[in-house]
Scaffold this motif. Sequence first.
Motif, PDB file in Angstrom:
ATOM      1  N   GLN A 218      20.208  65.507  54.339  1.00  0.00           N
ATOM      2  CA  GLN A 218      19.687  65.195  53.006  1.00  0.00           C
ATOM      3  C   GLN A 218      18.225  65.631  53.015  1.00  0.00           C
ATOM      4  O   GLN A 218      17.323  64.856  53.263  1.00  0.00           O
ATOM      5  CB  GLN A 218      19.820  63.708  52.683  1.00  0.00           C
ATOM      6  N   SER A 219      18.020  66.895  52.753  1.00  0.00           N
ATOM      7  CA  SER A 219      16.724  67.516  52.967  1.00  0.00           C
ATOM      8  C   SER A 219      15.693  67.091  51.933  1.00  0.00           C
ATOM      9  O   SER A 219      15.994  66.957  50.747  1.00  0.00           O
ATOM     10  CB  SER A 219      16.873  69.036  52.957  1.00  0.00           C
ATOM     11  N   TYR A 220      14.451  66.931  52.390  1.00  0.00           N
ATOM     12  CA  TYR A 220      13.346  66.660  51.477  1.00  0.00           C
ATOM     13  C   TYR A 220      13.057  67.865  50.593  1.00  0.00           C
ATOM     14  O   TYR A 220      12.393  67.748  49.562  1.00  0.00           O
ATOM     15  CB  TYR A 220      12.086  66.313  52.265  1.00  0.00           C
ATOM     16  N   LEU A 221      13.576  69.051  50.961  1.00  0.00           N
ATOM     17  CA  LEU A 221      13.282  70.259  50.198  1.00  0.00           C
ATOM     18  C   LEU A 221      13.683  70.105  48.737  1.00  0.00           C
ATOM     19  O   LEU A 221      12.944  70.462  47.830  1.00  0.00           O
ATOM     20  CB  LEU A 221      14.002  71.465  50.814  1.00  0.00           C
ATOM     21  N   TYR A 222      14.897  69.562  48.516  1.00  0.00           N
ATOM     22  CA  TYR A 222      15.380  69.383  47.141  1.00  0.00           C
ATOM     23  C   TYR A 222      16.079  68.042  46.941  1.00  0.00           C
ATOM     24  O   TYR A 222      16.710  67.833  45.901  1.00  0.00           O
ATOM     25  CB  TYR A 222      16.351  70.523  46.782  1.00  0.00           C
ATOM     26  N   SER A 223      16.007  67.158  47.930  1.00  0.00           N
ATOM     27  CA  SER A 223      16.696  65.861  47.894  1.00  0.00           C
ATOM     28  C   SER A 223      18.188  66.026  47.661  1.00  0.00           C
ATOM     29  O   SER A 223      18.834  65.197  47.024  1.00  0.00           O
ATOM     30  CB  SER A 223      16.098  64.973  46.792  1.00  0.00           C
ATOM     31  N   PHE A 224      18.735  67.129  48.182  1.00  0.00           N
ATOM     32  CA  PHE A 224      20.151  67.423  47.946  1.00  0.00           C
ATOM     33  C   PHE A 224      20.991  66.946  49.121  1.00  0.00           C
ATOM     34  O   PHE A 224      20.653  67.192  50.284  1.00  0.00           O
ATOM     35  CB  PHE A 224      20.347  68.934  47.756  1.00  0.00           C
ATOM     36  N   ASN A 225      22.084  66.280  48.813  1.00  0.00           N
ATOM     37  CA  ASN A 225      22.963  65.709  49.820  1.00  0.00           C
ATOM     38  C   ASN A 225      24.265  66.508  49.886  1.00  0.00           C
ATOM     39  O   ASN A 225      25.069  66.470  48.954  1.00  0.00           O
ATOM     40  CB  ASN A 225      23.257  64.241  49.493  1.00  0.00           C
ATOM     41  N   TRP A 226      24.473  67.255  50.981  1.00  0.00           N
ATOM     42  CA  TRP A 226      25.704  68.013  51.134  1.00  0.00           C
ATOM     43  C   TRP A 226      26.919  67.084  51.251  1.00  0.00           C
ATOM     44  O   TRP A 226      28.027  67.464  50.901  1.00  0.00           O
ATOM     45  CB  TRP A 226      25.635  68.887  52.392  1.00  0.00           C
ATOM     46  N   ALA A 227      26.707  65.867  51.755  1.00  0.00           N
ATOM     47  CA  ALA A 227      27.818  64.942  51.999  1.00  0.00           C
ATOM     48  C   ALA A 227      28.054  64.022  50.797  1.00  0.00           C
ATOM     49  O   ALA A 227      28.235  62.820  50.957  1.00  0.00           O
ATOM     50  CB  ALA A 227      27.542  64.126  53.254  1.00  0.00           C
ATOM     51  N   HIS A 228      28.052  64.561  49.606  1.00  0.00           N
ATOM     52  CA  HIS A 228      28.219  63.750  48.396  1.00  0.00           C
ATOM     53  C   HIS A 228      29.657  63.262  48.224  1.00  0.00           C
ATOM     54  O   HIS A 228      29.920  62.373  47.414  1.00  0.00           O
ATOM     55  CB  HIS A 228      27.798  64.547  47.152  1.00  0.00           C
ATOM     56  N   CYS A 229      30.600  63.837  48.972  1.00  0.00           N
ATOM     57  CA  CYS A 229      31.993  63.382  48.933  1.00  0.00           C
ATOM     58  C   CYS A 229      32.490  63.003  50.325  1.00  0.00           C
ATOM     59  O   CYS A 229      33.686  63.075  50.617  1.00  0.00           O
ATOM     60  CB  CYS A 229      32.893  64.468  48.350  1.00  0.00           C
ATOM     61  N   GLY A 230      31.574  62.599  51.183  1.00  0.00           N
ATOM     62  CA  GLY A 230      31.924  62.309  52.567  1.00  0.00           C
ATOM     63  C   GLY A 230      31.262  63.306  53.497  1.00  0.00           C
ATOM     64  O   GLY A 230      30.692  64.299  53.060  1.00  0.00           O
ATOM     65  N   VAL A 231      31.339  63.042  54.771  1.00  0.00           N
ATOM     66  CA  VAL A 231      30.653  63.860  55.760  1.00  0.00           C
ATOM     67  C   VAL A 231      31.189  65.295  55.737  1.00  0.00           C
ATOM     68  O   VAL A 231      32.400  65.519  55.770  1.00  0.00           O
ATOM     69  CB  VAL A 231      30.831  63.269  57.172  1.00  0.00           C
ATOM     70  N   MET A 232      30.278  66.246  55.672  1.00  0.00           N
ATOM     71  CA  MET A 232      30.660  67.658  55.704  1.00  0.00           C
ATOM     72  C   MET A 232      30.873  68.089  57.155  1.00  0.00           C
ATOM     73  O   MET A 232      30.019  67.820  58.007  1.00  0.00           O
ATOM     74  CB  MET A 232      29.563  68.520  55.064  1.00  0.00           C
ATOM     75  N   PRO A 233      31.991  68.736  57.464  1.00  0.00           N
ATOM     76  CA  PRO A 233      32.231  69.202  58.842  1.00  0.00           C
ATOM     77  C   PRO A 233      31.111  70.123  59.328  1.00  0.00           C
ATOM     78  O   PRO A 233      30.564  70.913  58.547  1.00  0.00           O
ATOM     79  CB  PRO A 233      33.555  69.965  58.727  1.00  0.00           C
ATOM     80  N   ASP A 234      30.784  70.025  60.598  1.00  0.00           N
ATOM     81  CA  ASP A 234      29.684  70.809  61.160  1.00  0.00           C
ATOM     82  C   ASP A 234      29.887  72.314  60.982  1.00  0.00           C
ATOM     83  O   ASP A 234      28.935  73.051  60.718  1.00  0.00           O
ATOM     84  CB  ASP A 234      29.503  70.483  62.642  1.00  0.00           C
ATOM     85  N   LYS A 235      31.127  72.779  61.149  1.00  0.00           N
ATOM     86  CA  LYS A 235      31.378  74.218  61.031  1.00  0.00           C
ATOM     87  C   LYS A 235      31.125  74.714  59.615  1.00  0.00           C
ATOM     88  O   LYS A 235      30.798  75.891  59.407  1.00  0.00           O
ATOM     89  CB  LYS A 235      32.792  74.561  61.487  1.00  0.00           C
ATOM     90  N   CYS A 236      31.275  73.825  58.647  1.00  0.00           N
ATOM     91  CA  CYS A 236      30.967  74.173  57.258  1.00  0.00           C
ATOM     92  C   CYS A 236      29.468  74.046  56.998  1.00  0.00           C
ATOM     93  O   CYS A 236      28.861  74.924  56.380  1.00  0.00           O
ATOM     94  CB  CYS A 236      31.745  73.262  56.308  1.00  0.00           C
ATOM     95  N   LYS A 237      28.881  72.984  57.518  1.00  0.00           N
ATOM     96  CA  LYS A 237      27.456  72.730  57.286  1.00  0.00           C
ATOM     97  C   LYS A 237      26.594  73.878  57.780  1.00  0.00           C
ATOM     98  O   LYS A 237      25.576  74.209  57.172  1.00  0.00           O
ATOM     99  CB  LYS A 237      27.042  71.431  57.982  1.00  0.00           C
ATOM    100  N   ARG A 238      26.986  74.520  58.862  1.00  0.00           N
ATOM    101  CA  ARG A 238      26.164  75.596  59.416  1.00  0.00           C
ATOM    102  C   ARG A 238      26.041  76.766  58.434  1.00  0.00           C
ATOM    103  O   ARG A 238      25.031  77.468  58.416  1.00  0.00           O
ATOM    104  CB  ARG A 238      26.717  76.058  60.765  1.00  0.00           C
ATOM    105  N   HIS A 239      27.041  76.955  57.591  1.00  0.00           N
ATOM    106  CA  HIS A 239      26.956  78.013  56.582  1.00  0.00           C
ATOM    107  C   HIS A 239      25.953  77.648  55.489  1.00  0.00           C
ATOM    108  O   HIS A 239      25.232  78.519  54.985  1.00  0.00           O
ATOM    109  CB  HIS A 239      28.329  78.280  55.970  1.00  0.00           C
ATOM    110  N   PHE A 240      25.913  76.381  55.134  1.00  0.00           N
ATOM    111  CA  PHE A 240      24.949  75.959  54.117  1.00  0.00           C
ATOM    112  C   PHE A 240      23.525  75.966  54.666  1.00  0.00           C
ATOM    113  O   PHE A 240      22.574  76.248  53.928  1.00  0.00           O
ATOM    114  CB  PHE A 240      25.334  74.583  53.570  1.00  0.00           C
TER     115      PHE A 240
END
Length: 253
Positions: free
Chosen positions: A76-98
């Motif tokens: 949940q980065s301070y850059l834009y206060s955006f949460n990738w896990a808005h529907c539950g934890v995002m898998p690591d293999k997916c998160k690395r692309h974001f």
Amino acid sequence: MGFFLAREMAAQWAVLGLLAACLASAAKESVLNVCMDAKHHKIQPGPEGALHGQCAPWKDNACCTAETSTGAHQAQSYLYSFNWAHCGVMPDKCKRHFIQDTCLYECSPNLGPWIHQADTSWRRERILNVPLCKEDCEQWWEDCKDAVTCKENWHKGWNWTSGTNRCPRGTTCQSFKYVFPRPADLCEKIWSNSYKYTLEHRGSGRCIQMWFDPAHGNPNVAVAKYYAQNGRDASPAPWAVLLLLPPALLSLL
């Protein structure tokens, strides 16, 4: 008399053509090695020896700072206060692309041919239709197809009342493979057409790579140069550039 007038006019048009070509060349060069005017970007690209994690490939010439590169890796980065896990934890293999997507956006000095004006409170410029390599887009989709989200466009439409993005009322969390049935749907729709899915392959010099080995140089330098010189939207046609000249200058030619 007519012969001399015709020769003078021909000389004038030759000068105009040369001037137009010079201006067009300058316009093409102006989109190379630049940073967009956005929230966390540096004014000019330059070396950053301590870029964090997946942003490190840009350390020799970057539009991001070390602090920004660290923020790009936070869930949940301070850059834009955006949460990738808005529907539950995002898998690591997916998160690395974001994370890589964020690093490319924040750090790359090679997106100039696709920079456009933006009318938002947090940035004056954005990227549009950056041609993404086929493999990069398809691997992004493959690694994220089982992740979960409630929206196909992550740029807008969120509930921000808590200070971070939450799914708007009436939406349902679903797997990426249902929200984005094809790789092109993910790459093009998720950030309002910031990227364009292409059939161009990595190493072709015709598509932007999200991933690259800096030991072999930055392949996106050549890609930006190619589109600056040949892309439809990269620069104005030589004679169109003449329209930018002051009438007083044209009258002297």
